[in-house]
Design an enzyme around this catalytic site. Structure first.
Site, PDB file in Angstrom:
ATOM      1  N   LYS A 113     -31.347  -3.039-119.812  1.00 33.91           N
ATOM      2  CA  LYS A 113     -31.400  -3.097-121.280  1.00 33.91           C
ATOM      3  C   LYS A 113     -32.832  -2.928-121.796  1.00 33.91           C
ATOM      4  O   LYS A 113     -33.039  -2.470-122.915  1.00 33.91           O
ATOM      5  CB  LYS A 113     -30.834  -4.426-121.784  1.00 33.91           C
ATOM      6  CG  LYS A 113     -29.414  -4.752-121.338  1.00 33.91           C
ATOM      7  CD  LYS A 113     -28.396  -3.786-121.904  1.00 33.91           C
ATOM      8  CE  LYS A 113     -26.970  -4.288-121.768  1.00 33.91           C
ATOM      9  NZ  LYS A 113     -26.447  -4.279-120.392  1.00 33.91           N
TER      10      LYS A 113
HETATM   11  C1  LIG Z   1     -25.256  -3.954-119.855  1.00 35.96           C
HETATM   12  C2  LIG Z   1     -25.204  -3.856-118.396  1.00 35.96           C
HETATM   13  C3  LIG Z   1     -24.322  -2.983-117.766  1.00 35.96           C
HETATM   14  C4  LIG Z   1     -23.314  -2.148-118.531  1.00 35.96           C
HETATM   15  O1  LIG Z   1     -23.954  -1.122-119.285  1.00 35.96           O
HETATM   16  P1  LIG Z   1     -23.159  -0.406-120.456  1.00 35.96           P
HETATM   17  O2  LIG Z   1     -24.164   0.491-121.091  1.00 35.96           O
HETATM   18  O3  LIG Z   1     -22.721  -1.505-121.382  1.00 35.96           O
HETATM   19  O4  LIG Z   1     -22.022   0.316-119.850  1.00 35.96           O
HETATM   20  C5  LIG Z   1     -24.355  -2.897-116.380  1.00 35.96           C
HETATM   21  N1  LIG Z   1     -25.192  -3.662-115.661  1.00 35.96           N
HETATM   22  C6  LIG Z   1     -26.055  -4.522-116.235  1.00 35.96           C
HETATM   23  C7  LIG Z   1     -26.931  -5.346-115.376  1.00 35.96           C
HETATM   24  C8  LIG Z   1     -26.108  -4.635-117.622  1.00 35.96           C
HETATM   25  O5  LIG Z   1     -26.963  -5.482-118.177  1.00 35.96           O
END
Ligand SMILES: *Cc1c(COP(=O)(O)O)cnc(C)c1O
Length: 496
Positions: A113
Site C-alpha cells: 500500500k
Molecule cells: C491490500 C493487500 C492486498 C490486496 O490488494 P488489492 O489491491 O486490494 O487486490 C494483498 N496483499 C497485501 C499485503 C495487501 O495489503
C-alpha cells in the site's frame, strides 16, 4: 501529449480532469472514475530499462495525470519515493525457485500500500491547490489492515488534511492493529468497528453518499476524499512498478525486449492486479494476469463461471488484507469488458447491491481471456511458505504465499514456461505469527516481538524500522464503535 479526462463507470454525462478525480475519489453516481482512453507508452522498453524508479514513475504517470504540470508531478514523485523507502531501488526483485518476487514492501509501513499511499497525499494536496479548494480535506478510509496504516503514515500532519480510519476490530493482525493505534499526528484518528471489512467499506461508501453530512461539513469548511484503492490517485502509481519490474528483467538480460511475462497478484480489492492490466493495455508485454485469492475465493469463482456472487460465508484467513467479498476495483474491469458501456455496468452493480450477485454475458467473458484465477487454502499457503524457506532460505509473507501457491497451480495446469513475476505485497514481519507458525508450529508459544527477533535470525534479515518503532510506542487511539455508529464517529472527530 493527449489530454486524458475521467468519467464514471456508471454514467457518461460528466467528465473531470485527473486532479478533480483524485480529489473526489468516487464519482457522484457511485461509480468509479476511469480514463476515457488508456494511453500507450511513449518510451520504448529499452528506454525504460535505463530509468530509475522515479524516472519510470514520471514517464508512466504523466500519460494519465495530464493536467499536472511536469514540475508538480516531479515534486510529488520525488517527495514520495525517497529515503522513506529502505532501498534505493524502491521496488527490488528477488529470485527464488525460478520466479521473481517483486518486493513492494520497502516503504514506511512494510506493505505494498505504501507504493501508492506515499504519493497520494502529495497528489491530493497538489490537486486541491490546482482546483482552488479552500476546505480542509477529510480522508475517510476503510481498511482490511494495510491501507489504514499506510494512509495514516502518508497523511499524518499533512497541512490541510485530516484522516479517519475504520478497521474491523477483530479482523486484522496484532501487528497491523498496533501499527495503527500507535499512529502519531494531530490530524489522525483510528476507530475499530465491530464488523468485518466489508461492513467498514460499505459504511464508508454510505458516508460518502450522505448529502446531509456533506452539507454540515461544507458549512464548517470540510470535504471528504478517499484514500481507498478506488481512488485513481492510487491506481495510477501502481502501474509504475510493473513497468519497472519488466525493465529490470530486461536490463539484467533475463528476458529479451518484447518477451511476454506472466504476473501473479495476491488479490483482494482488485486494485493491484487492475494496475497490471492497465500496464498491459498501455503496451507492457504481459501474457497472463494471474489472480490469486485466499479462501474468500469470490474472484476465482467469477473467472471460472462468469458469475460474481458475494452471498457466502466470510472467512477469516491468515491473509487478512485479502479477506474481501466485494472487490471494488473489479467494476473498472467490468466496465471495460462491457465495451465501456456505463449503462450495462450500472445494471450489474445494481444487481450486486440488491441481490449480492451478477452474471456477465458470454461476450464479456471472452474478453477476460488474459486472466487466470485460482485460490489457495491456509494450509496450502503454510506449506508453500515452509517449503520455500527450507529450499531457498527466502521467507515470504502469508499474502505472497497465496500468490506463490496459485503460481504453482497455474504452471502445473498449463505447463506455461513464461517468466513469472509475483507481486510480493507485504514483509513477513507484518504477519510474523502466521509466517513463523507455518515454518514451525511450536513457535506459537512465543510472544509477538520475540517472534520478530526469531524471524530476523532465521531469515537473516534485519528487523524493519516500522516494527522497531511499535515495540515501545504508546497506544494513542482506543476508540471502538458498532458498524451502525460510523457517522457519529465522523461527527465527533470533526466537531460537528
Ligand atoms: C491490500 C493487500 C492486498 C490486496 O490488494 P488489492 O489491491 O486490494 O487486490 C494483498 N496483499 C497485501 C499485503 C495487501 O495489503
Amino acid at each position: 501529449m493527449m489530454d486524458i479526462f475521467y468519467s464514471s463507470t456508471r454514467g457518461h454525462n460528466k467528465k473531470v480532469t485527473a486532479s478533480q478525480a483524485i480529489l473526489q475519489g468516487l464519482a457522484e453516481d457511485g461509480g468509479l472514475f476511469v480514463p476515457e482512453k488508456i494511453p500507450a507508452f511513449e518510451n520504448t522498453l529499452e528506454e525504460f530499462a535505463q530509468m530509475s524508479y522515479q524516472e519510470t514513475a514520471y514517464a508512466v504517470m504523466k500519460l494519465l495525470l495530464t493536467d499536472f504540470t511536469e514540475e508538480e508531478l516531479k515534486y510529488c514523485i520525488n517527495s514520495a519515493y525517497d529515503s522513506k523507502f529502505d532501498t534505493k531501488e524502491i521496488a527490488p526483485m528477488a529470485e527464488a525457485e525460478g520466479v521473481y518476487y517483486l518486493e513492494l514492501f520497502h516503504g514506511r509501513t512494510i506493505a505494498f500500500k505504501d507504493m501508492a499511499l506515499s504519493i497520494l497525499p502529495y497528489l491530493m494536496t497538489t490537486a486541491a491547490k490546482k482546483n482552488q479548494v479552500k476546505n480542509e480535506i477529510v480522508i475517510l478510509t476503510a481498511t482490511s489492515g494495510d491501507t489504514g496504516k499506510a494512509a495514516l503514515a502518508g497523511f499524518a500532519d499533512v497541512p490541510g488534511t485530516r484522516i479517519l480510519v475504520f478497521y474491523p476490530k477483530n479482523g486484522v493482525s496484532p501487528i497491523q492493529e498496533r501499527q495503527m493505534v500507535t499512529q502519531k499526528g494531530a490530524n489522525t484518528r483510528v476507530v475499530g468497528i465491530y464488523g468485518n471489512f466489508d461492513d467498514a467499506q460499505s459504511g464508508v461508501k454510505k458516508l460518502f453518499a450522505d448529502q446531509e453530512l456533506a452539507a454540515q461539513m461544507e458549512e464548517k469548511g470540510f470535504q471528504f476524499s478517499s484514500a481507498n484503492s478506488i481512488n485513481i490517485g492510487r491506481l495510477v502509481p501502481q502501474i509504475v512498478y510493473y513497468v519497472y519490474a519488466y525493465a529490470q528483467l530486461l536490463k539484467e538480460e533475463r528476458i529479451s525486449a518484447g518477451e511476454a511475462i506472466n504476473v501473479v497478484v495476491p488479490t483482494g480489492n482488485f486494485g493491484n492486479i487492475l494496475a497490471a492490466y492497465y500496464a498491459k493495455n498501455m503496451g507492457l508485454p504481459i501474457a497472463k494476469l494471474i489472480c490469486a485469492s485466499n479462501d474468500n475465493k469470490v474472484l476465482y469463482d467469477f473467472f471460472s463461471t462468469g458469475t460474481y456472487d458475494r452471498n457466502r460465508e466470510f472467512v477469516l484467513t491468515t491473509s487478512p488484507s485479502m479477506d474481501i467479498l466485494i472487490s471494488s476495483n473489479l467494476e473498472r474491469l467490468i466496465y471495460r469488458v462491457a465495451g465501456e458501456d456505463a449503462q450495462k455496468n450500472a445494471e450489474l452493480m445494481k444487481a450486486l447491491n440488491q441481490e449480492g450477485k451478477y452474471e456477465i454475458t458470454a461476450q464479456m467473458k471472452e474478453k477476460l481471456a488474459d486472466f487466470y484465477g485460482n485460490y489457495a487454502t491456509g494450509a496450502e499457503c503454510a506449506d508453500k511458505l515452509k517449503e520455500l524457506y527450507e529450499n531457498t532460505g527466502y521467507i515470504i509473507d502469508t499474502h505472497t504465499a497465496v500468490a506463490a501457491v496459485v503460481c504453482d497451480k497455474y504452471k502445473n495446469a498449463t505447463k506455461d514456461a513464461a517468466k513469472t513475476v509475483i507481486a510480493s505485497t507485504a514483509s513477513p514481519f507484518k504477519f510474523t505469527r502466521s509466517v513463523m507458525t507455518a515454518i514451525d508450529a511450536s513457535y506459537d508459544s512465543m510472544d509477538d516481538f520475540a517472534l520478530v527477533d526469531e524471524l530476523s535470525r532465521i531469515g537473516n534479515v534485519a528487523v524493519p524500522a516500522a516494527i522497531e518503532e511499535i515495540r515501545t510506542a504508546p497506544v494513542l487511539h482506543d476508540i471502538q464503535c458498532d458498524k451502525t455508529e460510523m457517522k457519529e464517529a465522523v461527527k465527533t472527530f470533526l466537531g460537528l
